[in-house]
Every structure is written in C-alpha cells, then in structure tokens.
Design a protein around this motif. Structure first.
Motif, PDB file in Angstrom:
ATOM      1  N   LEU A   5       0.738  -1.127   0.184  1.00  0.00           N
ATOM      2  CA  LEU A   5       0.054   0.006  -0.099  1.00  0.00           C
ATOM      3  C   LEU A   5       0.923   1.258  -0.118  1.00  0.00           C
ATOM      4  CD1 LEU A   5      -2.721  -1.036   2.411  1.00  0.00           C
ATOM      5  CD2 LEU A   5      -2.862  -1.035   0.012  1.00  0.00           C
ATOM      6  N   VAL A  65     -10.351  -3.517  -1.969  1.00  0.00           N
ATOM      7  CA  VAL A  65      -9.378  -2.494  -2.190  1.00  0.00           C
ATOM      8  C   VAL A  65      -9.373  -2.044  -3.433  1.00  0.00           C
ATOM      9  CG1 VAL A  65      -7.268  -1.754  -1.696  1.00  0.00           C
ATOM     10  CG2 VAL A  65      -8.401  -3.030   0.001  1.00  0.00           C
ATOM     11  N   THR A  93      -6.017   5.303  -2.863  1.00  0.00           N
ATOM     12  CA  THR A  93      -6.436   4.074  -2.660  1.00  0.00           C
ATOM     13  C   THR A  93      -7.734   4.126  -1.758  1.00  0.00           C
ATOM     14  OG1 THR A  93      -4.159   3.210  -3.098  1.00  0.00           O
ATOM     15  CG2 THR A  93      -5.733   2.040  -1.590  1.00  0.00           C
ATOM     16  N   THR A 110      -7.463   0.919  -6.165  1.00  0.00           N
ATOM     17  CA  THR A 110      -6.601   1.881  -6.406  1.00  0.00           C
ATOM     18  C   THR A 110      -6.619   2.496  -7.723  1.00  0.00           C
ATOM     19  OG1 THR A 110      -5.108   0.895  -4.994  1.00  0.00           O
ATOM     20  CG2 THR A 110      -4.251   2.257  -6.445  1.00  0.00           C
ATOM     21  N   LEU A 117      -9.843   2.229   0.733  1.00  0.00           N
ATOM     22  CA  LEU A 117      -9.767   1.163   1.597  1.00  0.00           C
ATOM     23  C   LEU A 117     -11.197   0.293   1.974  1.00  0.00           C
ATOM     24  CD1 LEU A 117      -7.200   2.513   4.101  1.00  0.00           C
ATOM     25  CD2 LEU A 117      -6.763   1.080   2.163  1.00  0.00           C
TER      26      LEU A 117
END
Length: 315
Positions: free
Chosen positions: A105, A149, A143, A151, A145
């Motif tokens: 991450l 997840v 990103t 991105t 959460l």
C-alpha cells in the motif's frame, strides 16, 4: 489481499511485532460527553516480515466499539521491512496495520499525502512519490480502503505537483488541493473523479498565487474550511465560499494565547459540526486533536493522538 474492511465494527486486529506504543485513551467521562468524536487516524510504520501472514481479516470503519487485539506469528525474519498503513481509533486507542506482500500500500519512497472518508464511509488515502525519489515516474494514486480495495492512478497532475488534503464531501464527491511537491504555492482546489482518478480544477474558488493553503474540512451545513500557512508556520482559519470567489479569513489559530506556529496535519468537522484541528506546535510531539472556535481561532487541546492524519469515520 490479506484483509477486508467493512463499516460497522472494529473486530479482530493483528499487529506484526511491536508497532505502536504510548497509545492514549479518553476517560469514560470524556467519552460520554463527546460521543460524536468518531475519529480515525492513519500513519505508516515499518513492518517486520513473518513466515506466516501477519494480517488477519478486520471489520472497521466505525472504530468506536470494544476490540480484541490478536498476536501475529512470532517466527520473525528481520531481513525485510515493508511499510504498513496503521489505522487507529481516537476513542479506543486500538490500532490495525494494513499491509500486503503482493501489492504494498505504501512504498519506502512514498508519502501519505491525503486521508479522508467518503459519504458512504469508505476510507481513502492519497499516496505520492517523494520529490527526491529515484522512481520519479511512479504516479500519484488514490486507494479506497473498502471491500475490495481499489486503487486509481491520478491523472492531470504535472510532474512537480502533489495531490493532498483530500476531502469526501457531504454530497458524495472527492475533492483535494494540488500544489508543488515541496508544499509551496500556487495551490488549486480540484475535484477528483471517483471512477477514473482524473482531476479537474474548481474555478469557483481561487487562492492567491503566493498563499500556502493546506487542509480541507466540510461541516454538515455545507460550509468548507481550510487554513492558510504563513512563512513562519502561523496558521489562519479560512472559510471557502463559492459566492465570494476568494477565501474569507476568520482568525489566526492560537493555543492559550500563543499563536500556532506549525501549520496543521488535518482539519476535520465532527458529526455535530464541531471543527477539530490536528497537529503539533513546532518542536513538540506528539500530535494532538484540538477543538477550534471558528470565530476567534482559539484552540483547546482535547487529546494526544500519535498518528499522521485524521478523518471522521462515517457510518
């Protein structure tokens, strides 16, 4: 991925090794008097590598219920130390390290430049490569959460620009501030497409070319706030009004009569409309959460919070 996020409980938590220390807690009395302070912090921490997966499934973003802290494997290798994102609750002090071996991450040459929650409760971070990084081509990304997840690569930034001060608005948008990677002006207010990551400049509100603007907050009445930081860290609370087309200065921030001298890490509006500032005076640690008087700029220290940025966790 080795973790999942939901929006109701802060369930089973796991830490790889000793990551956090000195967590502070609100007293039961203070907790009873401030039920709207559903605040979550985020930061980064080096992680030790274990022979087994160090992260278990978690349930979060409510972050206000009692939690159980489970131990990870003790078979530790110290040769590799990836970076983990650390979520903490202001009220309980409990923490969760989020990391993934296959898709980190946060890389060692990157910074956490923004953190917010969307109107549906999803936590969002902006991650930016540092200016001195050898990997200059690494793009800025946001990103989500959530589950799963997600991105997105941010498009529309110049090579020397940085996206930060994320804010999930009450009407479901994601906005932020764009400036140079060293934090200097000119600063622009932008809208970020939640599907594509593309940024678009918001022309209704403009800052002066030499103003260093940082942090965004929106209260339940739709009023936006930010801060203007002077050359010596002096920090002025500002209201943003699209009808005025330029920031409305409300007052200089101060604590016990002393001018605040170090900018802020975050600015947040609680569920009841209370404006909260987060940061520390120059040469002081740790960061702390302060209640801000919007009219006078006076700040009252509420709680130490050893994290990097904060946002309001939404149901």
């Amino acid at each position: 991925m080795n973790y999942k996020l939901s929006r109701r409980q802060f369930g089973q938590l796991a830490l790889a090794g000793t990551v956090l220390s000195g967590l502070s807690y609100l007293t039961k009395k203070a907790l009873a008097e401030t039920p709207s302070l559903n605040i979550v912090g985020i930061g980064s921490s080096p992680m030790v590598t274990t022979d087994q997966t160090a992260i278990t499934e978690v349930n979060t973003t409510e972050l206000v219920e009692n939690t159980a802290l489970n131990s990870a494997s003790t078979d530790i290798r110290t040769d590799i130390k990836p970076i983990g994102l650390v979520l903490q609750s202001l009220i309980t002090g409990k923490a969760q390290v989020l990391t993934d071996k296959s898709t980190p991450l946060l890389e060692p040459n990157e910074i956490l430049s923004g953190f917010t929650s969307l109107s549906d409760g999803t936590l969002v971070v902006a991650i930016t490569p540092v200016a001195i990084s050898q990997r200059q081509a690494t793009p800025t990304r946001i990103t989500f959460l959530g589950t799963p997840v997600k991105t997105l690569i941010v498009s529309g930034l110049r090579q020397n620009q940085q996206l930060g001060s994320l804010l999930g608005t009450n009407d479901g948008r994601l906005i932020g501030l764009v400036g140079k990677k060293n934090g200097t002006p000119p600063i622009k207010l932008v809208d970020i497409n939640l599907q594509t990551g593309e940024i678009n400049y918001i022309s209704k509100i403009k800052f002066l070319e030499d103003e260093r603007v940082d942090n965004l907050a929106e209260c339940q009445n739709g009023i936006l706030y930010t801060t203007i930081v002077g050359a010596y860290g002096d920090t002025t609370l500002v209201q943003l009004d699209s009808n005025q087309k330029k920031p409305i200065r409300l007052g200089q921030l101060k604590v016990n009569g002393q001018a605040w001298n170090n900018g802020l890490q975050s600015l947040v509006c609680s569920a009841t409309g209370q404006l909260l500032a987060f940061g520390a005076m120059r040469y002081e640690t740790p960061n702390a959460v302060y209640i801000v008087d919007k009219n006078s700029g006076n700040m009252t220290r509420l709680q130490d919070f050893d994290t990097t940025q904060i946002t309001r966790a939404r149901a």
